[in-house]
Enzyme design. Structure first.
Site, PDB file in Angstrom:
ATOM      1  N   ARG A  16      -3.179   4.777  -9.899  1.00  0.00           N
ATOM      2  CA  ARG A  16      -3.853   5.492  -8.643  1.00  0.00           C
ATOM      3  C   ARG A  16      -2.935   6.370  -7.734  1.00  0.00           C
ATOM      4  O   ARG A  16      -3.308   6.948  -7.049  1.00  0.00           O
ATOM      5  CB  ARG A  16      -4.700   4.506  -7.788  1.00  0.00           C
ATOM      6  N   ALA A 380      32.519  32.319  19.319  1.00  0.00           N
ATOM      7  CA  ALA A 380      31.177  32.534  18.495  1.00  0.00           C
ATOM      8  C   ALA A 380      31.349  33.335  17.343  1.00  0.00           C
ATOM      9  O   ALA A 380      32.559  34.266  17.490  1.00  0.00           O
ATOM     10  CB  ALA A 380      30.416  33.532  19.339  1.00  0.00           C
TER      11      ALA A 380
HETATM   12  C1  UD1 Z   1      -4.344  -8.243  -8.293  1.00  0.00           C
HETATM   13  C2  UD1 Z   1      -5.199  -9.255  -8.303  1.00  0.00           C
HETATM   14  C3  UD1 Z   1      -6.116  -9.582  -7.252  1.00  0.00           C
HETATM   15  C4  UD1 Z   1      -5.754  -9.250  -5.802  1.00  0.00           C
HETATM   16  C5  UD1 Z   1      -4.780  -8.216  -5.387  1.00  0.00           C
HETATM   17  C6  UD1 Z   1      -3.806  -8.212  -4.442  1.00  0.00           C
HETATM   18  C7  UD1 Z   1      -4.874  -9.759 -10.618  1.00  0.00           C
HETATM   19  C8  UD1 Z   1      -5.635  -9.541 -12.201  1.00  0.00           C
HETATM   20  N1  UD1 Z   1      -5.758  -9.397  -9.766  1.00  0.00           N
HETATM   21  O1  UD1 Z   1      -5.314  -6.940  -8.272  1.00  0.00           O
HETATM   22  O2  UD1 Z   1      -6.926 -10.690  -7.398  1.00  0.00           O
HETATM   23  O3  UD1 Z   1      -6.485  -9.464  -4.875  1.00  0.00           O
HETATM   24  O4  UD1 Z   1      -3.826  -8.114  -6.664  1.00  0.00           O
HETATM   25  O5  UD1 Z   1      -3.203  -7.005  -4.346  1.00  0.00           O
HETATM   26  O6  UD1 Z   1      -4.059 -10.116 -10.709  1.00  0.00           O
HETATM   27  N2  UD1 Z   1       1.716  -5.855 -12.850  1.00  0.00           N
HETATM   28  C9  UD1 Z   1       2.551  -6.072 -13.879  1.00  0.00           C
HETATM   29  N3  UD1 Z   1       2.214  -5.928 -15.226  1.00  0.00           N
HETATM   30  C10 UD1 Z   1       0.797  -5.764 -15.490  1.00  0.00           C
HETATM   31  C11 UD1 Z   1      -0.258  -5.806 -14.334  1.00  0.00           C
HETATM   32  C12 UD1 Z   1       0.197  -5.845 -13.173  1.00  0.00           C
HETATM   33  O7  UD1 Z   1       3.596  -6.169 -13.459  1.00  0.00           O
HETATM   34  O8  UD1 Z   1       0.420  -6.109 -16.782  1.00  0.00           O
HETATM   35  C13 UD1 Z   1       2.169  -5.966 -11.438  1.00  0.00           C
HETATM   36  C14 UD1 Z   1       1.836  -4.587 -10.425  1.00  0.00           C
HETATM   37  O9  UD1 Z   1       2.962  -3.565 -11.138  1.00  0.00           O
HETATM   38  C15 UD1 Z   1       1.603  -4.936  -9.383  1.00  0.00           C
HETATM   39  C16 UD1 Z   1       1.044  -6.441  -9.496  1.00  0.00           C
HETATM   40  O10 UD1 Z   1       1.463  -6.680 -10.659  1.00  0.00           O
HETATM   41  O11 UD1 Z   1       2.862  -4.947  -8.566  1.00  0.00           O
HETATM   42  C17 UD1 Z   1      -0.596  -6.450  -9.355  1.00  0.00           C
HETATM   43  O12 UD1 Z   1      -1.116  -5.459 -10.156  1.00  0.00           O
HETATM   44  P1  UD1 Z   1      -2.224  -4.630  -9.584  1.00  0.00           P
HETATM   45  O13 UD1 Z   1      -2.775  -3.849 -11.156  1.00  0.00           O
HETATM   46  O14 UD1 Z   1      -1.915  -3.984  -8.603  1.00  0.00           O
HETATM   47  O15 UD1 Z   1      -3.238  -5.630  -9.595  1.00  0.00           O
HETATM   48  P2  UD1 Z   1      -4.619  -5.598  -8.355  1.00  0.00           P
HETATM   49  O16 UD1 Z   1      -5.704  -4.776  -9.173  1.00  0.00           O
HETATM   50  O17 UD1 Z   1      -4.284  -4.952  -7.224  1.00  0.00           O
HETATM   51 CA    CA Z   2      -2.311  -4.051  -6.292  1.00  0.00          CA
END
Ligand code: UD1
Ligand code: CA
Length: 461
Positions: A16, A380
């Site tokens: 996003r 200058a």
């Molecule tokens: C996640 C949580 C959600 C919580 C929110 C808070 C899950 C499924 N959901 O959602 O419950 O309310 O964070 O901010 O965990 N990442 C990886 N590898 C992956 C996927 C994600 O390293 O395969 C990392 C991302 O880079 C990020 C973090 O994990 O730093 C969270 O991932 P993101 O996709 O932002 O999760 P949210 O949808 O925000």
């Molecule tokens: Ca997140």
């Protein structure tokens, strides 16, 4: 107390954000999101810090210093899968794993300490940091039965009544290491996004009759995640306002905090006045009783006390001593050093140039790779010709030297102490101490020339 191991998830693409830069390398108040998270983690004095990287892994690695171990998540299959990648480094260890999210930059060390205390006091298998967020959209919701956390439901999987829950999962947890990796293996992908959700561990532990605790933060904003440019801007505004309030509490006058942009690591002394639209960046240090006027940008510079910086001055990677006066429209490029009570005025550019105490360059000059002595006056329009098309050369201007206006100093060249340069000179040879150097063609006078010209024009008509 048992060892604490920190794991930070930072492998996601940050879809996003619509960015070529990995999400965790975007900046707030001069610091990348991941730098902020790692600083907070350091507050726990952990036995180890592991960063799970994937998308843009090389960029993330290059941006961070030593003392961190990296594991690679080749495919981003979800947060549960991400944590599993740390297994080779942590399995078999005992103690607590504190899991942080690379995109939650405002989390405080105090909250992490409360998390660990709650976790230890409850002897829990997992403890979740939650927050009450009226705008809960996008977060996982905390579903409770009889007051106890039962599971976490992601926005996309939630029923309308679950979406109405305002208690959200922060994505920050403490886990007992002992049962963790075996339990992670049992997480499935039966959800709307087809991902391995780490929060599913909560329901798994409850089914296994293990203890799951929660710690709810009092300042809900602290757990805000950065998923879009809008969130980046909103959180940036919060961080900036807090920094401005700290500065004012420490005795700095901000004429208009709404248009004052000071990075987190900047230090400003008391009684300094900062006018609107000033940017203080990176590791800049400003002394006491300075005045910084509008339109100025100061990056990684050290400024002494009682320094006046007039409008639209740019200073980068330079040092300015007490009592100096700079600008308007001055440009100090990297490696410049201004001594006490120096004056650098309108449209003067310095690069890797030092000016000793009381030296002046008040108007329209380029001074590059130069060493300028005490009390020297640079007129200058003076230009140091420091570049011969291949190499840079040095200009040395001694103490008490007077450089006449519009002089061209062809480097390498030395103007010894107390020498004088006639205005309009091109100087290519060393000028000895106390000498006058004139490097221009001599003025000629042709008496009566104007009248002769006029009569010639008349007779031709
Ligand atoms: C996640 C949580 C959600 C919580 C929110 C808070 C899950 C499924 N959901 O959602 O419950 O309310 O964070 O901010 O965990 N990442 C990886 N590898 C992956 C996927 C994600 O390293 O395969 C990392 C991302 O880079 C990020 C973090 O994990 O730093 C969270 O991932 P993101 O996709 O932002 O999760 P949210 O949808 O925000
Ligand atoms: Ca997140």
């Amino acid at each position: 107390m048992d060892d604490i191991h920190v794991v930070v998830l930072a492998a996601g693409k940050g879809t996003r954000m619509k960015s070529e830069t990995p999400k965790v390398l975007h900046r707030i108040g001069g610091l990348t999101l991941i730098e902020r998270v790692l600083r907070t983690a350091a507050g726990l004095s952990p036995a180890s810090i592991t960063l799970v990287v994937g998308h843009g892994a090389d960029q993330v690695r290059a941006a961070l210093g030593d003392g961190i171990q990296f594991v690679m998540q080749e495919e981003q299959l979800g947060t549960g899968h991400a944590l599993l990648q740390a297994r080779p480094l942590l399995e078999g260890k005992s103690g607590t794993l504190v899991l942080l999210s690379g995109d939650v930059p405002l989390l405080t060390a105090a909250t992490l300490r409360s998390l660990v205390e709650t976790h230890n006091a409850a002897a829990a298998a997992a403890t979740v940091v939650t927050a009450d967020l009226p705008r809960a959209f996008g977060y996982g919701r905390v579903v409770r039965t009889n007051g106890k956390i039962a599971r976490i439901v992601e926005e996309k999987d939630a029923s309308p009544s679950q979406r109405a829950i305002t208690e959200v999962n922060s994505g920050i947890y403490a886990f007992d290491l002992e049962p963790l990796f075996a339990a992670l293996d049992t997480i499935g992908t039966g959800n709307k996004q087809g991902e391995y959700y780490l929060p599913d561990l909560i329901a798994i532990y409850r089914k296994q009759k293990r203890t799951v605790a929660t710690w709810t933060v009092t300042q809900a904003q602290e757990i805000r995640g950065i998923n879009s440019r809008t969130e980046l801007a909103e959180v940036t505004a919060m961080v900036r306002q807090q920094k401005n309030e700290e500065l004012m509490a420490a005795g700095v006058t901000l004429i208009d905090p709404a248009t004052t942009y000071v990075d987190d690591d900047v230090v400003v002394g008391p009684d300094t006045v900062i006018h609107p639209c000033v940017f203080l960046e990176g590791g800049t240090k400003i002394g006491a009783a300075c005045e910084i006027h509008s339109g100025s940008r100061i990056t990684n510079a050290t400024i002494g006390d009682r320094v006046t910086i007039r409008n639209h001055t740019i200073i980068a990677d330079s040092v300015v001593m007490d009592g100096a006066r700079i600008g308007p429209f001055a440009h100090l490029r990297p490696g410049s050093e201004l001594g006490e009570d120096t004056h650098v005025g309108n449209f003067v550019e310095l690069k890797k140039t030092t000016m000793a105490k009381g030296a002046k360059a008040n108007h329209l000059a380029y001074l590059g790779d130069a060493v300028i002595g005490a009390r020297a006056n640079v007129g200058a329009g003076t230009i140091t010709c420091n570049y011969d098309g291949e190499q840079k050369h040095q200009t040395v201007i001694g103490n008490d030297v007077f450089v006449g206006s519009n002089s061209t100093l062809v480097a390498p060249v030395t103007l010894a102490d107390g020498s004088y340069i006639a205005a309009g000179s091109a100087i290519t040879m060393e000028v000895p101490s106390g000498a006058l150097a004139i490097g221009r063609s001599r003025q000629e006078i042709k008496p009566g020339w104007v009248a002769q010209k006029k009569s010639r024009v008349k007779s031709e008509k």
